[in-house]
Design a protein around this motif. Structure first.
Motif, mmCIF file in Angstrom:
data_model
loop_
_atom_site.group_PDB
_atom_site.id
_atom_site.type_symbol
_atom_site.label_atom_id
_atom_site.label_comp_id
_atom_site.label_asym_id
_atom_site.label_seq_id
_atom_site.Cartn_x
_atom_site.Cartn_y
_atom_site.Cartn_z
ATOM 1 N N ASP A 1 0.832 -1.212 0.000
ATOM 2 C CA ASP A 1 0.000 0.000 0.000
ATOM 3 C C ASP A 1 0.866 1.260 0.000
ATOM 4 O OD1 ASP A 1 -2.293 -1.526 0.028
ATOM 5 O OD2 ASP A 1 -2.609 -1.353 2.196
ATOM 6 N N ALA A 2 1.957 1.233 0.771
ATOM 7 C CA ALA A 2 2.834 2.397 0.833
ATOM 8 C C ALA A 2 3.486 2.663 -0.524
ATOM 9 C CB ALA A 2 3.904 2.176 1.907
ATOM 10 N N HIS A 3 3.946 1.590 -1.177
ATOM 11 C CA HIS A 3 4.545 1.759 -2.506
ATOM 12 C C HIS A 3 3.510 2.263 -3.505
ATOM 13 C CE1 HIS A 3 8.510 0.149 -1.747
ATOM 14 N NE2 HIS A 3 8.010 -0.926 -1.163
ATOM 15 N N MET A 4 2.321 1.712 -3.445
ATOM 16 C CA MET A 4 1.290 2.111 -4.401
ATOM 17 C C MET A 4 0.905 3.574 -4.241
ATOM 18 S SD MET A 4 0.721 -0.241 -6.573
ATOM 19 C CE MET A 4 -0.670 0.611 -7.343
ATOM 20 N N ALA A 5 0.975 4.086 -3.016
ATOM 21 C CA ALA A 5 0.687 5.510 -2.810
ATOM 22 C C ALA A 5 1.699 6.365 -3.574
ATOM 23 C CB ALA A 5 0.717 5.845 -1.320
ATOM 24 N N VAL A 6 2.967 5.937 -3.575
ATOM 25 C CA VAL A 6 3.998 6.654 -4.326
ATOM 26 C C VAL A 6 3.734 6.530 -5.825
ATOM 27 C CG1 VAL A 6 6.464 6.732 -4.886
ATOM 28 C CG2 VAL A 6 5.733 6.343 -2.523
ATOM 29 N N PHE A 7 3.421 5.307 -6.259
ATOM 30 C CA PHE A 7 3.197 5.075 -7.689
ATOM 31 C C PHE A 7 1.989 5.856 -8.194
ATOM 32 C CE2 PHE A 7 4.861 0.484 -6.871
ATOM 33 C CZ PHE A 7 6.135 0.986 -6.664
ATOM 34 N N ARG A 8 0.924 5.852 -7.429
ATOM 35 C CA ARG A 8 -0.304 6.540 -7.844
ATOM 36 C C ARG A 8 -0.125 8.054 -7.866
ATOM 37 N NH1 ARG A 8 -4.024 4.106 -10.899
ATOM 38 N NH2 ARG A 8 -4.857 2.185 -10.000
ATOM 39 N N ALA A 9 0.672 8.552 -6.949
ATOM 40 C CA ALA A 9 0.931 9.997 -6.953
ATOM 41 C C ALA A 9 1.698 10.404 -8.204
ATOM 42 C CB ALA A 9 1.702 10.395 -5.700
ATOM 43 N N ALA A 10 2.582 9.531 -8.671
ATOM 44 C CA ALA A 10 3.377 9.835 -9.857
ATOM 45 C C ALA A 10 2.619 9.571 -11.142
ATOM 46 C CB ALA A 10 4.668 9.013 -9.840
ATOM 47 N N VAL A 11 1.723 8.565 -11.112
ATOM 48 C CA VAL A 11 0.937 8.185 -12.297
ATOM 49 C C VAL A 11 -0.534 8.141 -11.882
ATOM 50 C CG1 VAL A 11 0.690 6.511 -14.186
ATOM 51 C CG2 VAL A 11 2.889 6.747 -13.025
ATOM 52 N N PRO A 12 -1.192 9.295 -11.804
ATOM 53 C CA PRO A 12 -2.568 9.336 -11.288
ATOM 54 C C PRO A 12 -3.621 8.818 -12.269
ATOM 55 C CG PRO A 12 -1.838 11.528 -11.913
ATOM 56 C CD PRO A 12 -0.642 10.646 -12.039
ATOM 57 N N GLU A 13 -3.330 8.815 -13.582
ATOM 58 C CA GLU A 13 -4.332 8.377 -14.557
ATOM 59 C C GLU A 13 -4.442 6.860 -14.574
ATOM 60 O OE1 GLU A 13 -0.712 9.664 -17.079
ATOM 61 O OE2 GLU A 13 -1.544 10.005 -15.073
ATOM 62 N N SER A 14 -5.538 6.362 -15.136
ATOM 63 C CA SER A 14 -5.768 4.921 -15.194
ATOM 64 C C SER A 14 -4.753 4.260 -16.118
ATOM 65 C CB SER A 14 -7.189 4.625 -15.683
ATOM 66 O OG SER A 14 -7.375 5.109 -17.004
#
Length: 369
Positions: A82-95
């Motif tokens: 979950d912590a890693h995904m928060a970083v990834f999603r912040a960098a790549v917010p689009e689907s």
């Protein structure tokens, strides 16, 4: 073969190599648009901005973004995921429609993005290389690297000194010594002194106006030296991009700052700024003592050689540049230069050059995980 709207390639690219580029090119061929996410820990020895710049240069058709990810790696812990995904999603917010990877965690990564997992050469059969292998043995993996990465990893050795002290002879001899080792070392490059070419042009231009003009008639101006330093730096960078893991340079932008003092009597802030951006690793200073002065038509400073040698030494020490002084006959100087080649690089992972009989050459200690 399924085509996707938005694809994602994620990795450390520490550093990027042929396997990474194959992954990206495969994804580009199957997606309308592709994002490449470069993730780096703040303690790693290769800066995130460098990795992003390298990937952008090699893959101009992809959107390359970067993110610092200092979370621990534990593929079994949902909270860590979950912590890693928060970083990834912040960098790549689009689907994301598809995640392209060669790693075993690809399925879970794709699931968490709500995307399809596309595995590309998971056994690394096409390009048997990894970032760990590159960090452990840059020379052994040199052909898997693109020009900007080679330029960053190349150990740059500068030979500098006063007039007629053998800098060109030494730089050429060192380059030839490495070329004769064969293999990747056969591509070892030598960068000539651009200041000499510049001087020849100035003399030719003067003689076009005043036939019979001598070298003593040529006038230098402060504005000449940043031009010389910048071109010297450009030639060095070009050579580092397509040479071997070591590069030998007959002078550099730092040396040009001393030549400015020699001709103009003052320091040059503009030339100094160019020198500060350099990526050299070792400076070999050729002593004037024991070397006869030869006037080749572009020299007139025999009386200034002691001052220049001393000034080089002072400024090399003041700027904390790693330095070795070469004295004695040429063969003694060459042997000393080989023994003083760099065995430590900047920042974390360090490269050691082995001059003679010590293995395959460049090696990197895994201090950086």
């Amino acid at each position: 073969m399924t085509r996707y709207g938005h694809g994602l390639v994620l990795g450390k690219f520490y550093p990027p190599h042929a396997g990474h580029h194959h992954l990206v090119e495969t994804a580009l061929a199957r997606c309308e648009r592709l994002t490449v996410l470069v993730c780096a820990s703040s303690v790693e020895s290769i800066a995130l901005e460098d990795r992003v710049a390298w990937m952008r240069e090699v893959h101009p058709d992809a959107l390359v973004v970067g993110a610092v990810d200092d979370h621990p790696v534990d593929l079994r812990d949902p909270d860590v995921w979950d912590a890693h995904m928060a970083v990834f999603r912040a960098a790549v917010p689009e689907s994301v429609d598809a995640v392209f990877t060669s790693e075993p965690y690809g399925e879970e990564l794709a699931r968490r993005f709500g995307a399809e997992a596309v595995s590309v050469d998971p056994g690394r059969e096409r390009f048997p290389v990894s970032g760990t292998a590159v960090r452990a043995d840059p020379a052994g993996t040199w052909d898997f690297l693109e020009p900007p990465v080679r330029a960053a990893l190349t150990r740059r050795v500068v030979v500098l000194g006063a007039e007629s002290t053998g800098t060109t002879t030494m730089a050429l001899a060192l380059a030839d010594h490495y070329r004769r080792r064969g293999g990747v070392w056969a591509r070892t490059r030598y960068v000539p002194e651009y200041g000499r070419e510049y001087s020849e042009l100035k003399l030719a231009e003067l003689r076009a106006e005043r036939p019979g003009a001598a070298w003593s008639d040529v006038a230098f101006h402060s504005a000449d030296f940043p031009v010389i330093a910048q071109r010297q730096a450009e030639l060095e960078e070009q050579a580092a991009r397509d040479g071997s893991p070591v590069l030998f340079c007959d002078t550099d932008a730092f040396a040009t700052t001393i030549w400015h003092e020699r001709y103009m009597g003052t320091t040059s802030a503009a030339t100094g700024e160019i020198a500060a951006r350099g990526r050299q690793h070792l400076w070999l200073l050729t002593d004037h003592r024991g070397v006869d002065f030869e006037d080749d038509g572009l020299r007139d400073g025999e009386h200034l050689r002691p001052w220049m040698t001393a000034r080089f030494l002072t400024q090399l020490a003041h700027s904390e540049r790693r330095t070795a002084v070469l004295t004695g006959p040429h063969e003694e100087r060459l042997a000393a230069a080989g023994g003083d080649l760099p065995r430590g690089g900047a920042g974390g992972a360090h490269v050691a050059l082995v001059p003679d009989g010590g293995g395959e050459g460049v090696g990197v200690a895994e201090e950086d995980g």
